[in-house]
Design a protein around this motif. Structure first.
Motif, PDB file in Angstrom:
ATOM      1  N   GLY A 126       9.516  15.789  -3.998  1.00  0.00           N
ATOM      2  CA  GLY A 126      10.142  16.137  -2.723  1.00  0.00           C
ATOM      3  C   GLY A 126      11.430  15.372  -2.492  1.00  0.00           C
ATOM      4  O   GLY A 126      12.102  14.954  -3.415  1.00  0.00           O
ATOM      5  N   HIS A 127      11.712  15.173  -1.246  1.00  0.00           N
ATOM      6  CA  HIS A 127      12.950  14.545  -0.809  1.00  0.00           C
ATOM      7  C   HIS A 127      13.011  13.081  -1.211  1.00  0.00           C
ATOM      8  O   HIS A 127      12.006  12.448  -1.467  1.00  0.00           O
ATOM      9  N   PHE A 128      14.182  12.519  -1.232  1.00  0.00           N
ATOM     10  CA  PHE A 128      14.378  11.109  -1.578  1.00  0.00           C
ATOM     11  C   PHE A 128      13.772  10.185  -0.523  1.00  0.00           C
ATOM     12  O   PHE A 128      13.502  10.610   0.597  1.00  0.00           O
ATOM     13  N   PRO A 129      13.563   8.903  -0.850  1.00  0.00           N
ATOM     14  CA  PRO A 129      13.024   7.971   0.135  1.00  0.00           C
ATOM     15  C   PRO A 129      14.025   7.720   1.264  1.00  0.00           C
ATOM     16  O   PRO A 129      15.237   7.812   1.061  1.00  0.00           O
ATOM     17  N   ILE A 147      -1.107  -0.973  -4.275  1.00  0.00           N
ATOM     18  CA  ILE A 147      -0.309  -0.946  -5.508  1.00  0.00           C
ATOM     19  C   ILE A 147       0.193  -2.340  -5.871  1.00  0.00           C
ATOM     20  O   ILE A 147       1.075  -2.476  -6.707  1.00  0.00           O
ATOM     21  N   SER A 148      -0.380  -3.376  -5.263  1.00  0.00           N
ATOM     22  CA  SER A 148       0.016  -4.738  -5.594  1.00  0.00           C
ATOM     23  C   SER A 148      -0.466  -5.129  -6.981  1.00  0.00           C
ATOM     24  O   SER A 148       0.170  -5.914  -7.668  1.00  0.00           O
ATOM     25  N   ALA A 149      -1.603  -4.593  -7.377  1.00  0.00           N
ATOM     26  CA  ALA A 149      -2.144  -4.859  -8.708  1.00  0.00           C
ATOM     27  C   ALA A 149      -1.704  -3.745  -9.652  1.00  0.00           C
ATOM     28  O   ALA A 149      -0.911  -2.888  -9.288  1.00  0.00           O
ATOM     29  N   THR A 150      -2.229  -3.744 -10.815  1.00  0.00           N
ATOM     30  CA  THR A 150      -1.877  -2.727 -11.795  1.00  0.00           C
ATOM     31  C   THR A 150      -2.435  -1.369 -11.382  1.00  0.00           C
ATOM     32  O   THR A 150      -3.620  -1.226 -11.135  1.00  0.00           O
ATOM     33  N   VAL A 151      -1.562  -0.394 -11.274  1.00  0.00           N
ATOM     34  CA  VAL A 151      -1.962   0.983 -10.974  1.00  0.00           C
ATOM     35  C   VAL A 151      -1.227   1.902 -11.939  1.00  0.00           C
ATOM     36  O   VAL A 151      -0.176   1.545 -12.460  1.00  0.00           O
ATOM     37  N   PRO A 152      -1.755   3.091 -12.156  1.00  0.00           N
ATOM     38  CA  PRO A 152      -1.036   4.020 -13.030  1.00  0.00           C
ATOM     39  C   PRO A 152       0.303   4.401 -12.407  1.00  0.00           C
ATOM     40  O   PRO A 152       0.426   4.443 -11.180  1.00  0.00           O
ATOM     41  N   PRO A 153       1.308   4.679 -13.217  1.00  0.00           N
ATOM     42  CA  PRO A 153       2.579   5.120 -12.663  1.00  0.00           C
ATOM     43  C   PRO A 153       2.403   6.435 -11.917  1.00  0.00           C
ATOM     44  O   PRO A 153       1.484   7.193 -12.193  1.00  0.00           O
ATOM     45  N   PHE A 154       3.289   6.681 -10.958  1.00  0.00           N
ATOM     46  CA  PHE A 154       3.209   7.923 -10.196  1.00  0.00           C
ATOM     47  C   PHE A 154       4.602   8.361  -9.785  1.00  0.00           C
ATOM     48  O   PHE A 154       5.545   7.591  -9.803  1.00  0.00           O
ATOM     49  N   VAL A 155       4.702   9.635  -9.422  1.00  0.00           N
ATOM     50  CA  VAL A 155       5.954  10.238  -8.977  1.00  0.00           C
ATOM     51  C   VAL A 155       5.704  10.835  -7.603  1.00  0.00           C
ATOM     52  O   VAL A 155       4.635  11.379  -7.341  1.00  0.00           O
ATOM     53  N   ASN A 169       4.968  12.730   3.989  1.00  0.00           N
ATOM     54  CA  ASN A 169       3.610  12.744   3.475  1.00  0.00           C
ATOM     55  C   ASN A 169       3.274  11.559   2.586  1.00  0.00           C
ATOM     56  O   ASN A 169       2.160  11.457   2.081  1.00  0.00           O
ATOM     57  N   VAL A 170       4.233  10.658   2.376  1.00  0.00           N
ATOM     58  CA  VAL A 170       4.013   9.446   1.599  1.00  0.00           C
ATOM     59  C   VAL A 170       4.778   8.316   2.280  1.00  0.00           C
ATOM     60  O   VAL A 170       5.939   8.480   2.646  1.00  0.00           O
ATOM     61  N   ALA A 171       4.100   7.182   2.428  1.00  0.00           N
ATOM     62  CA  ALA A 171       4.758   6.001   2.993  1.00  0.00           C
ATOM     63  C   ALA A 171       4.310   4.785   2.200  1.00  0.00           C
ATOM     64  O   ALA A 171       3.167   4.725   1.736  1.00  0.00           O
ATOM     65  N   VAL A 172       5.199   3.817   2.048  1.00  0.00           N
ATOM     66  CA  VAL A 172       4.890   2.567   1.360  1.00  0.00           C
ATOM     67  C   VAL A 172       5.177   1.436   2.331  1.00  0.00           C
ATOM     68  O   VAL A 172       6.249   1.391   2.947  1.00  0.00           O
ATOM     69  N   ALA A 173       4.207   0.538   2.484  1.00  0.00           N
ATOM     70  CA  ALA A 173       4.389  -0.588   3.405  1.00  0.00           C
ATOM     71  C   ALA A 173       3.556  -1.776   2.949  1.00  0.00           C
ATOM     72  O   ALA A 173       2.539  -1.610   2.267  1.00  0.00           O
ATOM     73  N   GLN A 174       3.982  -2.956   3.361  1.00  0.00           N
ATOM     74  CA  GLN A 174       3.257  -4.188   3.070  1.00  0.00           C
ATOM     75  C   GLN A 174       2.539  -4.683   4.309  1.00  0.00           C
ATOM     76  O   GLN A 174       2.981  -4.425   5.435  1.00  0.00           O
ATOM     77  N   PHE A 176       0.830  -1.196   0.000  1.00  0.00           N
ATOM     78  CA  PHE A 176       0.000   0.000   0.000  1.00  0.00           C
ATOM     79  C   PHE A 176       0.869   1.252   0.000  1.00  0.00           C
ATOM     80  O   PHE A 176       1.953   1.261   0.590  1.00  0.00           O
ATOM     81  N   VAL A 177       0.369   2.297  -0.650  1.00  0.00           N
ATOM     82  CA  VAL A 177       0.946   3.636  -0.544  1.00  0.00           C
ATOM     83  C   VAL A 177      -0.036   4.458   0.285  1.00  0.00           C
ATOM     84  O   VAL A 177      -1.233   4.471   0.003  1.00  0.00           O
TER      85      VAL A 177
END
Length: 90
Positions: A65-68, A54-62, A20-25, A4-5
């Motif tokens: 801001g700062h690096f991960p 985002i496990s399935a097909t999702v549109p690309p995204f950017v 403001n953005v996190a990615v985790a399983q 998930f994002v």
């Protein structure tokens, strides 16, 4: 596991520290959200953030801001935040 994002989908939800953005399983959105919050050591920090699977097909995204920044126990992502600190979680 599902990936998930989590993101601040409205301006008033944005965090002062720029996280403001996190990615985790997780087995579900609640487990993944808890894992993301544990990474920064702040339970509930992303409670109001939108979640996208985002496990399935999702549109690309950017992410602007700062690096991960990743946990200190990994070697994939940079370890220091924009303030020069490490994240609190593992």
């Amino acid at each position: 596991m599902t990936t998930f994002v989590f993101f601040a989908d409205q301006g008033h939800k944005r965090r002062a520290d720029g996280r403001n953005v996190a990615v985790a399983q997780g087995a579900n959105v609640a487990v993944a959200r808890a894992a993301a919050e544990a990474l920064i050591g702040q339970p509930g920090a992303f409670a109001d953030f939108a979640a996208v699977d985002i496990s399935a097909t999702v549109p690309p995204f950017v992410i602007e801001g700062h690096f991960p920044v990743g946990a200190r126990t990994q070697t994939v992502w940079p370890l220091l935040t924009r303030g020069g600190d490490r994240l609190l979680g593992e």
